[in-house]
Design a protein around this motif. Structure first.
Motif, mmCIF file in Angstrom:
data_model
loop_
_atom_site.group_PDB
_atom_site.id
_atom_site.type_symbol
_atom_site.label_atom_id
_atom_site.label_comp_id
_atom_site.label_asym_id
_atom_site.label_seq_id
_atom_site.Cartn_x
_atom_site.Cartn_y
_atom_site.Cartn_z
ATOM 1 N N THR A 29 -8.064 -29.871 17.889
ATOM 2 C CA THR A 29 -7.563 -30.662 16.765
ATOM 3 C C THR A 29 -7.189 -32.051 17.266
ATOM 4 N N LEU A 30 -7.159 -33.013 16.329
ATOM 5 C CA LEU A 30 -6.832 -34.394 16.664
ATOM 6 C C LEU A 30 -5.746 -34.897 15.728
ATOM 7 N N GLN A 31 -4.737 -35.570 16.298
ATOM 8 C CA GLN A 31 -3.636 -36.110 15.501
ATOM 9 C C GLN A 31 -3.345 -37.545 15.919
ATOM 10 N N ASN A 32 -2.852 -38.339 14.949
ATOM 11 C CA ASN A 32 -2.422 -39.702 15.267
ATOM 12 C C ASN A 32 -0.934 -39.708 15.589
ATOM 13 N N THR A 33 -0.377 -40.893 15.789
ATOM 14 C CA THR A 33 1.032 -40.999 16.182
ATOM 15 C C THR A 33 1.976 -40.529 15.088
ATOM 16 N N ASN A 34 1.512 -40.501 13.840
ATOM 17 C CA ASN A 34 2.347 -40.042 12.723
ATOM 18 C C ASN A 34 2.270 -38.536 12.527
ATOM 19 N N GLY A 35 1.505 -37.867 13.393
ATOM 20 C CA GLY A 35 1.370 -36.425 13.264
ATOM 21 C C GLY A 35 0.354 -36.001 12.224
#
Length: 201
Positions: free
Chosen positions: A59-65
């Motif tokens: 899975t991939l997430q940005n800094t905001n979750g």
């Protein structure tokens, strides 16, 4: 007794070490851990030390979750690959994976990377889009001018044609009146001659 304890301890340590070394760890990745990526990513790839089993995923997430969709996740021997559904914006990202190693143990780990695409590329694209829009506007203006010119020419031709018809009408009327005028003149001449002859008698 001491010898048995030593042998048992050695066997236990060897078993523990074999179990520890049997676990599958990450060998390399694209992008790499901590890498600053300056071009758009089309896919992410993880390569492990041993073969991984079906059921492994990532899975991939940005800094905001917020989760970023990864499509078409495939497993090929020791590789785990996924395609990105849309371009990534500039910022930090965390790629997490959950795999089943060759020994059957599940392993959860992650890496981080940064997307930092130069703004010049975006500016150039916007400039190109602006140029295309300006060209379209100019083409539309030229089309309107051509249409206006054609309309004016059509109106001028219509007016000339009307004037020509109006100018022809008096000529037609004159041609109709001429016989009557000539006839009247002849009649007047005959009457005058008639009276002159009677006076002479």
């Amino acid at each position: 007794m001491i010898k048995k304890i030593i042998v048992f301890t050695c066997v236990f340590l060897l078993s523990f070490m074999s179990s520890a070394f049997a676990h599958t760890h990450l060998k390399s990745s694209t992008p790499e851990n901590g890498e600053v990526v300056t071009e758009q990513l089309q896919q992410v790839t993880l390569i492990f030390e041993t073969k991984i089993e079906q059921g492994s995923t990532m899975t991939l997430q940005n800094t905001n979750g917020e989760s970023i969709a990864i499509n078409n996740i495939t497993i090929n021997n020791d590789q785990l690959t996924g395609e990105l559904s849309s371009p990534l914006e500039n910022g930090d990202y965390t790629l997490e994976w959950s795999i089943i190693g060759a020994d059957g143990h599940p392993i959860d780990e992650s890496i981080s990377f940064t997307i930092d695409i130069p703004v010049e590329n975006t500016g150039t694209q916007e400039q190109e889009n602006g140029t295309v829009e300006e060209t379209n506007v100019e083409e539309q203006e030229e089309t309107v001018e051509e249409t206006t010119t054609q309309t004016e020419e059509n109106l001028a031709e219509t007016e000339n044609h009307t004037d020509h018809e109006v100018a022809e009408e008096p000529e037609e009327e004159n041609s109709i009146l001429m016989p009557f005028l000539i006839g009247a003149l002849i009649g007047i001449v005959v009457v005058v001659l008639f009276f002159m002859i009677r006076r002479k008698k």
